[in-house]
Design a protein around this motif. Structure first.
Motif, PDB file in Angstrom:
ATOM      1  N   SER A 138      -4.089   3.135   1.285  1.00  0.00           N
ATOM      2  CA  SER A 138      -3.721   1.865   1.924  1.00  0.00           C
ATOM      3  C   SER A 138      -4.460   0.705   1.255  1.00  0.00           C
ATOM      4  CB  SER A 138      -4.043   1.899   3.425  1.00  0.00           C
ATOM      5  OG  SER A 138      -3.165   2.793   4.079  1.00  0.00           O
ATOM      6  N   HIS A 181      -7.549  -3.189  12.795  1.00  0.00           N
ATOM      7  CA  HIS A 181      -7.073  -1.803  12.687  1.00  0.00           C
ATOM      8  C   HIS A 181      -6.016  -1.516  13.760  1.00  0.00           C
ATOM      9  CE1 HIS A 181      -9.708  -0.453   9.513  1.00  0.00           C
ATOM     10  NE2 HIS A 181     -10.801  -0.774  10.176  1.00  0.00           N
ATOM     11  N   ASP A 213      -2.682  -2.997  12.753  1.00  0.00           N
ATOM     12  CA  ASP A 213      -2.002  -2.184  11.736  1.00  0.00           C
ATOM     13  C   ASP A 213      -1.256  -1.017  12.387  1.00  0.00           C
ATOM     14  OD1 ASP A 213      -3.035  -3.784   9.724  1.00  0.00           O
ATOM     15  OD2 ASP A 213      -4.655  -2.399   9.198  1.00  0.00           O
ATOM     16  N   ASP A 261      -9.596   9.847   4.476  1.00  0.00           N
ATOM     17  CA  ASP A 261      -8.173   9.518   4.500  1.00  0.00           C
ATOM     18  C   ASP A 261      -7.443  10.572   5.324  1.00  0.00           C
ATOM     19  OD1 ASP A 261      -7.214  11.683   2.789  1.00  0.00           O
ATOM     20  OD2 ASP A 261      -8.107  10.585   1.116  1.00  0.00           O
ATOM     21  N   LEU A 266       2.709  -0.338  12.460  1.00  0.00           N
ATOM     22  CA  LEU A 266       3.259   0.887  11.868  1.00  0.00           C
ATOM     23  C   LEU A 266       4.187   1.613  12.851  1.00  0.00           C
ATOM     24  CD1 LEU A 266       3.347   2.990   9.574  1.00  0.00           C
ATOM     25  CD2 LEU A 266       1.205   3.947  10.494  1.00  0.00           C
ATOM     26  N   TYR A 303      -1.937   8.434   9.079  1.00  0.00           N
ATOM     27  CA  TYR A 303      -1.915   7.267   8.174  1.00  0.00           C
ATOM     28  C   TYR A 303      -3.338   6.941   7.723  1.00  0.00           C
ATOM     29  CZ  TYR A 303      -3.838   4.170  11.776  1.00  0.00           C
ATOM     30  OH  TYR A 303      -4.678   3.573  12.694  1.00  0.00           O
ATOM     31  N   ASP A 304      -3.409   6.221   6.623  1.00  0.00           N
ATOM     32  CA  ASP A 304      -4.705   5.747   6.128  1.00  0.00           C
ATOM     33  C   ASP A 304      -4.965   4.355   6.695  1.00  0.00           C
ATOM     34  OD1 ASP A 304      -5.068   8.027   4.597  1.00  0.00           O
ATOM     35  OD2 ASP A 304      -4.290   7.112   2.754  1.00  0.00           O
ATOM     36  N   LYS A 305      -6.077   4.238   7.408  1.00  0.00           N
ATOM     37  CA  LYS A 305      -6.469   2.903   7.873  1.00  0.00           C
ATOM     38  C   LYS A 305      -6.592   1.955   6.685  1.00  0.00           C
ATOM     39  CE  LYS A 305     -10.439   3.883   9.638  1.00  0.00           C
ATOM     40  NZ  LYS A 305     -10.344   5.304   9.382  1.00  0.00           N
ATOM     41  N   ARG A 306      -6.417   0.663   6.929  1.00  0.00           N
ATOM     42  CA  ARG A 306      -6.668  -0.289   5.833  1.00  0.00           C
ATOM     43  C   ARG A 306      -8.075  -0.055   5.263  1.00  0.00           C
ATOM     44  NH1 ARG A 306      -6.731  -6.331   7.527  1.00  0.00           N
ATOM     45  NH2 ARG A 306      -4.732  -5.847   8.473  1.00  0.00           N
ATOM     46  N   LEU A 346       0.344   0.149   3.988  1.00  0.00           N
ATOM     47  CA  LEU A 346      -0.269   1.319   4.626  1.00  0.00           C
ATOM     48  C   LEU A 346       0.401   2.583   4.104  1.00  0.00           C
ATOM     49  CD1 LEU A 346      -0.582   0.218   8.383  1.00  0.00           C
ATOM     50  CD2 LEU A 346      -2.338   0.110   6.590  1.00  0.00           C
ATOM     51  N   HIS A 347      -0.395   3.582   3.839  1.00  0.00           N
ATOM     52  CA  HIS A 347       0.081   4.902   3.420  1.00  0.00           C
ATOM     53  C   HIS A 347       0.117   5.798   4.657  1.00  0.00           C
ATOM     54  CE1 HIS A 347      -0.916   8.869   1.129  1.00  0.00           C
ATOM     55  NE2 HIS A 347       0.391   8.689   1.185  1.00  0.00           N
TER      56      HIS A 347
END
Ligand SMILES: O=C(O)CC1=CCC(=O)O1
Length: 270
Positions: A62, A74, A77, A34, A81, A54-57, A11-12
């Motif tokens: 991500s 989601h 994740d 994003d 995080l 954050y960017d969702k998957r 994840l980003h």
């Protein structure tokens, strides 16, 4: 740039802690975007309020992971995080599908949530047929084929005429998402219904809607607010589906007010 592996999915994210602010405002994106959509709001709040974007998957930088997804994927994740970052006290701010992720997070970790901002979202979004049709279209022909229609619900007519460069850039953001991640999240939207979660929220909640939102119109957002005990409903003027891009100052003002009412114990909960 910050990255983390959560259960095999990278994840980003951007974590901006503020001194003395253990409570974090956690922003959750909409479909096809994003976390840059929150930049202006998060920048305006920086220094006083700790934030996490954050960017969702399946979105941004991500990983895609295993698609299609459920909404709980989601939610998992996001739980992974915040746990990894050691964040314990949260105000959730979810936009559109991000609002459903916020509701799912609240269901699983209510003790961590001090308040919820639901922005252009609902307890249930769209129909099974509508999401299946969208999945079939993007899988067959790509996101580009639906992008101009999506821009009409994301942004108001005046954004289209007066902010053409931004319009082009956000269209680029949409079409550059991975089809598997986009369609996978459409499947999560298709299958998610958080009506019962909404009915059982017991923290202050503010529901916001862009006055010209063509995806989750004000009446739908108001219907969601009506389900949530003590929730408040407010309109953001001159905004479509993505007020954090179109009216960031107005949205930031609502967030600041909500957070200061939370801190002073006023809250909205009846
Ligand atoms: O892009 C859209 O169609 C609007 C939208 C619906 C759910 C979401 O997250 O965005």
């Amino acid at each position: 740039m910050q990255f983390v592996d959560i259960g095999g999915v990278t994840l980003h994210f951007a974590h901006r802690p503020a001194a003395g602010s253990g409570r974090h405002l956690v922003f959750i994106n909409s479909l096809g975007t994003d976390f840059r959509i929150w930049n202006e709001v998060a920048d305006a709040l920086a220094g006083n309020i700790s934030t996490l974007t954050y960017d969702k998957r399946g979105h941004g930088l991500s990983d895609i992971g295993s698609a299609p997804y459920s909404m709980e994927d989601h939610v998992d994740d996001l739980i992974g995080l915040v746990d990894r970052l050691g964040i314990r006290q949260i105000v959730l701010c979810g936009l559109s599908v991000g609002g459903l992720v916020a509701l799912g997070f609240y269901k699983r970790r209510p003790e961590m949530v001090d308040g919820i901002l639901l922005c252009d979202t609902a307890h249930k979004i769209g129909t099974v047929d509508g999401w299946n049709a969208r999945i079939a279209t993007v899988e067959k022909s790509g996101i580009d084929t639906i992008a101009d229609g999506i821009m009409k619900v994301w942004f108001t007519p005046s954004f289209h005429t007066e902010r053409k460069a931004e319009l082009a850039a956000y269209r680029n953001m949409l079409v550059r998402q991975a089809v598997a991640g986009y369609a996978g999240t459409c499947a999560a939207l298709r299958d998610a219904d958080y009506t019962e979660v909404a009915r059982n929220i017991s923290v202050p909640t503010l529901c916001l809607a862009g006055d010209q939102d063509g995806s989750t119109p004000p009446e739908l957002v108001r219907a969601t607010a009506d389900l949530i005990p003590g929730a408040r409903f407010e309109i953001i003027e001159y905004a479509g589906h993505i007020p954090c891009v179109e009216q960031p100052a107005a949205l930031t003002g609502r967030i600041r007010k909500f957070l200061s009412e939370l801190s002073s114990g006023e809250g909205y909960h009846g």
